[in-house]
Design a protein around this motif. Structure first.
Motif, short mmCIF file in Angstrom:
data_model
loop_
_atom_site.label_atom_id
_atom_site.label_comp_id
_atom_site.label_asym_id
_atom_site.label_seq_id
_atom_site.Cartn_x
_atom_site.Cartn_y
_atom_site.Cartn_z
N THR A 234 0.78 12.40 -20.48
CA THR A 234 0.24 11.06 -20.73
C THR A 234 1.27 9.96 -20.50
N PHE A 235 2.49 10.17 -21.00
CA PHE A 235 3.53 9.14 -20.86
C PHE A 235 3.82 8.85 -19.40
N PHE A 236 4.06 9.89 -18.59
CA PHE A 236 4.35 9.71 -17.18
C PHE A 236 3.18 9.05 -16.45
N ARG A 237 1.98 9.43 -16.84
CA ARG A 237 0.80 8.87 -16.18
C ARG A 237 0.70 7.36 -16.41
N TYR A 238 0.95 6.93 -17.64
CA TYR A 238 0.85 5.50 -17.92
C TYR A 238 2.01 4.72 -17.31
N VAL A 239 3.17 5.32 -17.19
CA VAL A 239 4.27 4.67 -16.47
C VAL A 239 3.86 4.46 -15.02
N ASP A 240 3.27 5.48 -14.42
CA ASP A 240 2.77 5.38 -13.05
C ASP A 240 1.76 4.24 -12.94
N TRP A 241 0.77 4.23 -13.81
CA TRP A 241 -0.27 3.19 -13.74
C TRP A 241 0.29 1.80 -13.98
N THR A 242 1.27 1.68 -14.90
CA THR A 242 1.84 0.37 -15.20
C THR A 242 2.53 -0.24 -13.99
N LEU A 243 3.00 0.60 -13.08
CA LEU A 243 3.64 0.14 -11.85
C LEU A 243 2.64 -0.04 -10.72
N THR A 244 1.71 0.87 -10.59
CA THR A 244 0.83 0.87 -9.41
C THR A 244 -0.42 0.01 -9.55
N VAL A 245 -1.03 -0.01 -10.73
CA VAL A 245 -2.27 -0.78 -10.89
C VAL A 245 -2.03 -2.28 -10.70
N SER B 85 0.84 -1.21 0.00
CA SER B 85 0.00 0.00 0.00
C SER B 85 0.86 1.25 0.00
N GLY B 86 1.94 1.22 0.81
CA GLY B 86 2.86 2.35 0.84
C GLY B 86 3.61 2.53 -0.46
N LEU B 87 4.00 1.42 -1.09
CA LEU B 87 4.71 1.49 -2.36
C LEU B 87 3.82 2.08 -3.45
N ILE B 88 2.56 1.72 -3.45
CA ILE B 88 1.62 2.23 -4.45
C ILE B 88 1.54 3.75 -4.38
N THR B 89 1.31 4.27 -3.18
CA THR B 89 1.18 5.72 -3.05
C THR B 89 2.52 6.43 -3.21
N PHE B 90 3.63 5.79 -2.84
CA PHE B 90 4.94 6.42 -3.01
C PHE B 90 5.31 6.54 -4.48
N ILE B 91 5.10 5.47 -5.24
CA ILE B 91 5.38 5.51 -6.67
C ILE B 91 4.53 6.59 -7.34
N ALA B 92 3.26 6.66 -6.95
CA ALA B 92 2.37 7.67 -7.52
C ALA B 92 2.82 9.08 -7.15
N ILE C 105 -8.08 9.20 -4.74
CA ILE C 105 -9.12 8.45 -4.02
C ILE C 105 -8.85 6.95 -4.08
N ASN C 106 -8.55 6.45 -5.27
CA ASN C 106 -8.39 5.00 -5.44
C ASN C 106 -7.15 4.47 -4.75
N LYS C 107 -6.02 5.11 -4.91
CA LYS C 107 -4.78 4.57 -4.37
C LYS C 107 -4.71 4.72 -2.85
N ILE C 108 -5.06 5.89 -2.35
CA ILE C 108 -5.05 6.07 -0.89
C ILE C 108 -6.16 5.24 -0.26
N GLY C 109 -7.34 5.22 -0.91
CA GLY C 109 -8.46 4.44 -0.39
C GLY C 109 -8.14 2.96 -0.33
N PHE C 110 -7.52 2.43 -1.37
CA PHE C 110 -7.11 1.03 -1.39
C PHE C 110 -6.23 0.73 -0.18
N GLY C 111 -5.24 1.59 0.03
CA GLY C 111 -4.31 1.38 1.13
C GLY C 111 -4.98 1.42 2.49
N LEU C 112 -5.92 2.34 2.66
CA LEU C 112 -6.60 2.46 3.95
C LEU C 112 -7.48 1.25 4.24
N VAL C 113 -8.08 0.68 3.21
CA VAL C 113 -8.87 -0.54 3.40
C VAL C 113 -7.98 -1.68 3.87
N VAL C 114 -6.83 -1.84 3.22
CA VAL C 114 -5.88 -2.89 3.60
C VAL C 114 -5.35 -2.64 5.01
#
Length: 242
Positions: free
Chosen positions: A82-93, A56-63, A223-232
């Motif tokens: 767009t390029f940076f955004r998809y690099v982010d998503w390719t790692l975090t999603v 969870s921490g890695l997801i939000t840190f990478i983002a 919302i999605n990345k922080i929310g995911f982490g808080l649920v976990v």
């Protein structure tokens, strides 16, 4: 006058009317704060849940790191990064998909579930990037493939093997799984909307909504990345106290 005026050696000045720049800045700071929270809380959990909270921490840190660069890219060029955004998503999603496996692992989930989710998420993202940045004339086709991969993920967690394992686990695991499922069904649905706002196709009428693609993506990411982490985190906390 551009939306940002540079102060040499310091930072760009954000104008009150630049809502895109504002959401980039807030997204960066919110996800960095969430990363610090998750990392600093690791020691209170046993080994069984520590990996989940760490991810969870890695997801939000990478983002947060990517948002730092995306904010500067927007400030300099006033264009969607767009390029940076998809690099982010390719790692975090894919890591967000791994979270499903990690919380279900205690109930007997196998690694095949994890790899299935990872591969589907990569198909969704790679085809989305092709449609939005590489082969825009065929954006509808790439978007269709990306959408199919997304709906297969939705099916897997709501009705497929992941859902059955969560039902068998019951209790806090089932409750957390259901919340994460809603994040994917509702929260992730914002990304196809952003895709349609940024590309041409049969859905051109949606452009008249007056929404900005980057504002949509930035709010959804936070919302999605922080929310995911808080649920976990909440699941690990409840399991620790039982």
């Amino acid at each position: 006058m551009t939306n940002f005026m540079f102060i040499p050696g310091l930072v760009a000045r954000l104008l009150p009317t630049d809502y895109v720049g504002f959401t980039f800045f807030v997204g960066c700071m919110a996800m960095m704060a969430a990363s610090a929270f998750f990392f600093l809380s690791l020691n209170q959990f046993d080994k069984k849940w520590r990996t989940s909270v760490l991810v969870s921490g890695l997801i939000t840190f990478i983002a947060a790191v990517h948002y730092f660069y995306m904010r500067d890219y927007w400030a300099t060029f006033q264009e969607s990064p767009t390029f940076f955004r998809y690099v982010d998503w390719t790692l975090t999603v894919p890591l967000m998909c791994v979270e499903f496996f990690l919380i279900l692992k205690v109930a007997g989930a196998k690694q095949s579930l994890m790899w299935k989710m990872i591969i589907l998420s990569l198909v969704m993202l790679v085809t989305g990037y092709f449609g939005e940045a590489v082969d825009r004339p065929n954006a509808w086709l790439w978007g269709l493939i990306s959408g199919i991969a997304y709906f297969v993920i939705v099916y897997e967690i709501w009705l497929g093997n992941a859902s059955k394992i969560a039902a068998q686990a019951g209790g806090n695991v089932l409750a957390a799984h259901k919340i994460l499922c809603w994040f994917v069904l509702v929260g992730w649905s914002i990304y196809p909307l952003g895709y349609m706002l940024g590309t041409d196709g049969w859905y051109n009428g949606i452009h008249g909504l007056g929404l900005n693609i980057d504002v949509v993506y930035n709010i959804a990411d936070a919302i999605n990345k922080i929310g995911f982490g808080l649920v976990v985190y909440n699941l690990a906390l409840k399991s620790q106290s039982n």
